[in-house]
Motif scaffolding. Sequence first.
Motif, PDB file in Angstrom:
ATOM      1  N   GLU A  30      37.812  46.770  41.527  1.00 39.02           N
ATOM      2  CA  GLU A  30      38.758  46.422  40.458  1.00 39.02           C
ATOM      3  C   GLU A  30      38.035  45.754  39.286  1.00 39.02           C
ATOM      4  OE1 GLU A  30      41.816  47.200  40.034  1.00 39.02           O
ATOM      5  OE2 GLU A  30      42.216  48.084  42.000  1.00 39.02           O
ATOM      6  N   ILE A  31      37.049  44.888  39.598  1.00 40.17           N
ATOM      7  CA  ILE A  31      36.294  44.239  38.517  1.00 40.17           C
ATOM      8  C   ILE A  31      35.548  45.308  37.719  1.00 40.17           C
ATOM      9  CG2 ILE A  31      34.369  42.672  37.991  1.00 40.17           C
ATOM     10  CD1 ILE A  31      35.238  41.019  40.478  1.00 40.17           C
ATOM     11  N   GLN A  32      34.931  46.256  38.449  1.00 40.93           N
ATOM     12  CA  GLN A  32      34.207  47.341  37.785  1.00 40.93           C
ATOM     13  C   GLN A  32      35.137  48.156  36.895  1.00 40.93           C
ATOM     14  OE1 GLN A  32      30.991  46.651  38.242  1.00 40.93           O
ATOM     15  NE2 GLN A  32      30.984  47.993  36.468  1.00 40.93           N
ATOM     16  N   ASN A  33      36.333  48.437  37.400  1.00 42.55           N
ATOM     17  CA  ASN A  33      37.320  49.190  36.605  1.00 42.55           C
ATOM     18  C   ASN A  33      37.669  48.456  35.326  1.00 42.55           C
ATOM     19  OD1 ASN A  33      37.416  51.169  38.518  1.00 42.55           O
ATOM     20  ND2 ASN A  33      39.390  50.541  39.400  1.00 42.55           N
ATOM     21  N   LEU A  34      37.952  47.159  35.440  1.00 39.32           N
ATOM     22  CA  LEU A  34      38.323  46.381  34.258  1.00 39.32           C
ATOM     23  C   LEU A  34      37.165  46.299  33.277  1.00 39.32           C
ATOM     24  CD1 LEU A  34      40.380  43.487  35.918  1.00 39.32           C
ATOM     25  CD2 LEU A  34      41.259  45.226  34.354  1.00 39.32           C
ATOM     26  N   LYS A  35      35.938  46.171  33.823  1.00 41.28           N
ATOM     27  CA  LYS A  35      34.768  46.097  32.946  1.00 41.28           C
ATOM     28  C   LYS A  35      34.561  47.389  32.182  1.00 41.28           C
ATOM     29  CE  LYS A  35      31.468  42.718  34.746  1.00 41.28           C
ATOM     30  NZ  LYS A  35      30.169  42.535  35.402  1.00 41.28           N
ATOM     31  N   SER A  36      34.720  48.521  32.876  1.00 40.92           N
ATOM     32  CA  SER A  36      34.407  49.798  32.227  1.00 40.92           C
ATOM     33  C   SER A  36      35.544  50.260  31.324  1.00 40.92           C
ATOM     34  CB  SER A  36      34.077  50.863  33.273  1.00 40.92           C
ATOM     35  OG  SER A  36      35.113  50.953  34.207  1.00 40.92           O
ATOM     36  N   SER A  37      36.719  49.614  31.439  1.00 37.76           N
ATOM     37  CA  SER A  37      37.831  50.003  30.564  1.00 37.76           C
ATOM     38  C   SER A  37      37.592  49.490  29.143  1.00 37.76           C
ATOM     39  CB  SER A  37      39.153  49.467  31.100  1.00 37.76           C
ATOM     40  OG  SER A  37      39.238  48.080  30.882  1.00 37.76           O
ATOM     41  N   ASN A  38      36.637  48.625  28.985  1.00 43.41           N
ATOM     42  CA  ASN A  38      36.293  48.091  27.676  1.00 43.41           C
ATOM     43  C   ASN A  38      34.828  47.694  27.748  1.00 43.41           C
ATOM     44  OD1 ASN A  38      37.045  47.294  25.052  1.00 43.41           O
ATOM     45  ND2 ASN A  38      38.996  46.563  25.884  1.00 43.41           N
ATOM     46  N   GLU A  39      34.195  47.543  26.617  1.00 47.60           N
ATOM     47  CA  GLU A  39      32.770  47.241  26.674  1.00 47.60           C
ATOM     48  C   GLU A  39      32.480  45.752  26.815  1.00 47.60           C
ATOM     49  OE1 GLU A  39      29.955  48.758  23.858  1.00 47.60           O
ATOM     50  OE2 GLU A  39      30.529  50.817  24.341  1.00 47.60           O
ATOM     51  N   LYS A  40      31.399  45.455  27.533  1.00 44.68           N
ATOM     52  CA  LYS A  40      30.867  44.090  27.610  1.00 44.68           C
ATOM     53  C   LYS A  40      31.909  43.039  27.973  1.00 44.68           C
ATOM     54  CE  LYS A  40      26.685  44.014  24.895  1.00 44.68           C
ATOM     55  NZ  LYS A  40      25.915  43.274  23.944  1.00 44.68           N
ATOM     56  N   LYS A  41      32.621  43.273  29.021  1.00 41.50           N
ATOM     57  CA  LYS A  41      33.621  42.293  29.439  1.00 41.50           C
ATOM     58  C   LYS A  41      32.953  41.206  30.260  1.00 41.50           C
ATOM     59  CE  LYS A  41      37.905  44.387  28.708  1.00 41.50           C
ATOM     60  NZ  LYS A  41      39.280  43.905  28.663  1.00 41.50           N
ATOM     61  N   THR A  42      33.277  39.970  29.943  1.00 42.55           N
ATOM     62  CA  THR A  42      32.767  38.854  30.736  1.00 42.55           C
ATOM     63  C   THR A  42      33.791  38.495  31.809  1.00 42.55           C
ATOM     64  OG1 THR A  42      33.713  37.281  29.190  1.00 42.55           O
ATOM     65  CG2 THR A  42      31.407  37.904  28.843  1.00 42.55           C
ATOM     66  N   VAL A  43      33.286  37.979  32.925  1.00 41.92           N
ATOM     67  CA  VAL A  43      34.139  37.664  34.069  1.00 41.92           C
ATOM     68  C   VAL A  43      34.154  36.157  34.306  1.00 41.92           C
ATOM     69  CG1 VAL A  43      34.446  37.988  36.568  1.00 41.92           C
ATOM     70  CG2 VAL A  43      33.643  39.896  35.141  1.00 41.92           C
ATOM     71  N   GLY A  44      35.341  35.595  34.454  1.00 38.82           N
ATOM     72  CA  GLY A  44      35.499  34.178  34.788  1.00 38.82           C
ATOM     73  C   GLY A  44      36.076  34.041  36.182  1.00 38.82           C
ATOM     74  N   LEU A  45      35.520  33.117  36.964  1.00 35.62           N
ATOM     75  CA  LEU A  45      36.007  32.905  38.337  1.00 35.62           C
ATOM     76  C   LEU A  45      36.619  31.511  38.463  1.00 35.62           C
ATOM     77  CD1 LEU A  45      36.179  33.611  41.413  1.00 35.62           C
ATOM     78  CD2 LEU A  45      33.870  32.627  41.626  1.00 35.62           C
ATOM     79  N   VAL A  46      37.811  31.459  39.063  1.00 36.27           N
ATOM     80  CA  VAL A  46      38.437  30.179  39.404  1.00 36.27           C
ATOM     81  C   VAL A  46      38.591  30.141  40.924  1.00 36.27           C
ATOM     82  CG1 VAL A  46      40.420  28.660  39.065  1.00 36.27           C
ATOM     83  CG2 VAL A  46      39.697  30.179  37.203  1.00 36.27           C
ATOM     84  N   PRO A  47      37.659  29.487  41.622  1.00 38.06           N
ATOM     85  CA  PRO A  47      37.756  29.438  43.091  1.00 38.06           C
ATOM     86  C   PRO A  47      38.743  28.352  43.501  1.00 38.06           C
ATOM     87  CG  PRO A  47      35.499  28.956  42.291  1.00 38.06           C
ATOM     88  CD  PRO A  47      36.437  28.823  41.147  1.00 38.06           C
ATOM     89  N   THR A  48      39.720  28.695  44.334  1.00 40.57           N
ATOM     90  CA  THR A  48      40.706  27.703  44.789  1.00 40.57           C
ATOM     91  C   THR A  48      40.967  27.863  46.287  1.00 40.57           C
ATOM     92  OG1 THR A  48      42.822  28.908  44.739  1.00 40.57           O
ATOM     93  CG2 THR A  48      41.931  28.210  42.601  1.00 40.57           C
ATOM     94  N   MET A  49      41.634  26.850  46.853  1.00 42.81           N
ATOM     95  CA  MET A  49      42.114  26.983  48.235  1.00 42.81           C
ATOM     96  C   MET A  49      43.626  27.235  48.224  1.00 42.81           C
ATOM     97  SD  MET A  49      39.741  24.683  50.622  1.00 42.81           S
ATOM     98  CE  MET A  49      40.625  23.128  50.495  1.00 42.81           C
ATOM     99  N   GLY A  50      44.166  27.647  47.067  1.00 42.21           N
ATOM    100  CA  GLY A  50      45.579  27.987  46.986  1.00 42.21           C
ATOM    101  C   GLY A  50      46.482  26.767  46.891  1.00 42.21           C
TER     102      GLY A  50
END
Lengths: 297, 297
Positions: free
Chosen positions: B13-33
């Motif tokens: 899914e990350i790859q799909n979102l990245k390739s749907s537009n150029e040079k997309k940066t990814v932000g991660l928010v790690p949580t325990m919910g």
Amino acid sequence: MKAVRTIAELRNEIQNLKSSNEKKTVGLVPTMGYLHEGHASLIRAAKEKTDIVVVSIFVNPIQFGPAEDFETYPRDEQRDLAAAEKAGADLVFLPSVETMYPKATKTKIAVSEVTSGLCGASRPGHFDGVTTVVAKLFNIVQPDAAFFGMKDAQQVAVIQQMVYDLNFNVNIVPCPIIREEDGLALSSRNVYLSPEERKQALVLSRSLREAKEALENGQIRTAGEAKAFLTAKIMESPLADIDYVEVAAFPALTPLAEGENVLEQNGAVLMALAVKFGRTRLIDNSLLHPKGELRHV
Amino acid sequence: MKAVRTIAELRNEIQNLKSSNEKKTVGLVPTMGYLHEGHASLIRAAKEKTDIVVVSIFVNPIQFGPAEDFETYPRDEQRDLAAAEKAGADLVFLPSVETMYPKATKTKIAVSEVTSGLCGASRPGHFDGVTTVVAKLFNIVQPDAAFFGMKDAQQVAVIQQMVYDLNFNVNIVPCPIIREEDGLALSSRNVYLSPEERKQALVLSRSLREAKEALENGQIRTAGEAKAFLTAKIMESPLADIDYVEVAAFPALTPLAEGENVLEQNGAVLMALAVKFGRTRLIDNSLLHPKGELRHV
């Protein structure tokens, strides 16, 4: 081929090579330099399987014990650069200790169980140093595949365990041991050997070959017999000082019990040796594949 | 927004979102919910700074001690998904324990020094569990930036140390503590508090605020005085059971000596508390910036 010394430069050069063509894969060959045909075979394997081949040359201080040979480990940068280029490297990364450890690292990666026997037992802390620096190199290079020689079979097993446990997105490719014509496994440390030690060191590969034959023709069968066979053969060389002789499941590296049949295991079995000749500690091994299993290394 | 449960799906899914537009940066928010406004503020910060926001929800067993609340830690998947979507998440990763640990991990990442005091002293092994799971998430998501709340100030310091030492190519973004109107720092564990405990727990934020004022107006000056001030204030609440009160340099987390002047340090200083109310352990802190230093968190 380009040689770079800083992390920023390396990342930049990889990015340049990637963007010069679409979907380029990156292969990493981590070494401590003083390259020999074993390293060259890793670089060629990387060149075959990936588009951009990065060779790192770094004598990693944190994987040496205080009484070990960090200071005297052989180094020859000019020869290494020529060898890397000839084998097909695109980039050679030659960081200084200050580049890799601008401050003493407070972070260590430790793998348990797989590291408890063999070289892990003789060299406490060694594999923590290996996994920590390999993780750093993975994060710096972000390779698709990384290539390691099976001479350090335990290193291969430990790194595969780390990659599995920490979800590194890197394919670990173990490559066969490369030997001199007379059987001696190539090692940067072979240069330490005196002519007489060099001659007697042939007992390592010879004893492993003969043990394998003795297992295959039924002359010996159990792990205990294999260890006794190897030990007796090695002790025929008066200069050989055995560190360990082990027979263990691979890649878990749990030792086989004395009475276990070596060739009737469900998975692969490693016969592994570490033997000192004078001040030089050499390792060698032989991987036995169970009947019917596809050879993958 | 999409919710995924496996590593392969997430990477896809990350790859799909990245390739749907150029040079997309990814932000991660790690949580325990069990997401609250603190988490929502992290997700909003990620949305502001990166293109693709991944929220992970995973109650990580290996960061809980045997006597801690892993089993009873609050969980509410449906509410979490709605909250993540509302705050702007693109992907929510909800792995099972089996997905993250198909076998018990043999690999641990340990950070020394930064982990020795504060929560590291009260919760042995806790930060090894945190760094190990965060490294796994970094390798799974490969984010450009990751967002952490400053309520767990030691966690921020420990993760920054790991990123620095292991050369993770991830920008760690610490975000301010979010509080209820009456001052209580938001925490998923606040749900454990009885109404009376909830009321008395206000002593944490109040004592930190008052200690800061007392330092600023010169009523107290040294680390010893600050700790005594905080301790006395907290003990006015009969249900408060102090785990630690500490004044330490940030982010190194070396405790200030009793006689050291708190506001005349060269770097930032953290006043940090852990206090139990009944069976619920709460933490809170206040970061004091030296005069003239730009606030970066």
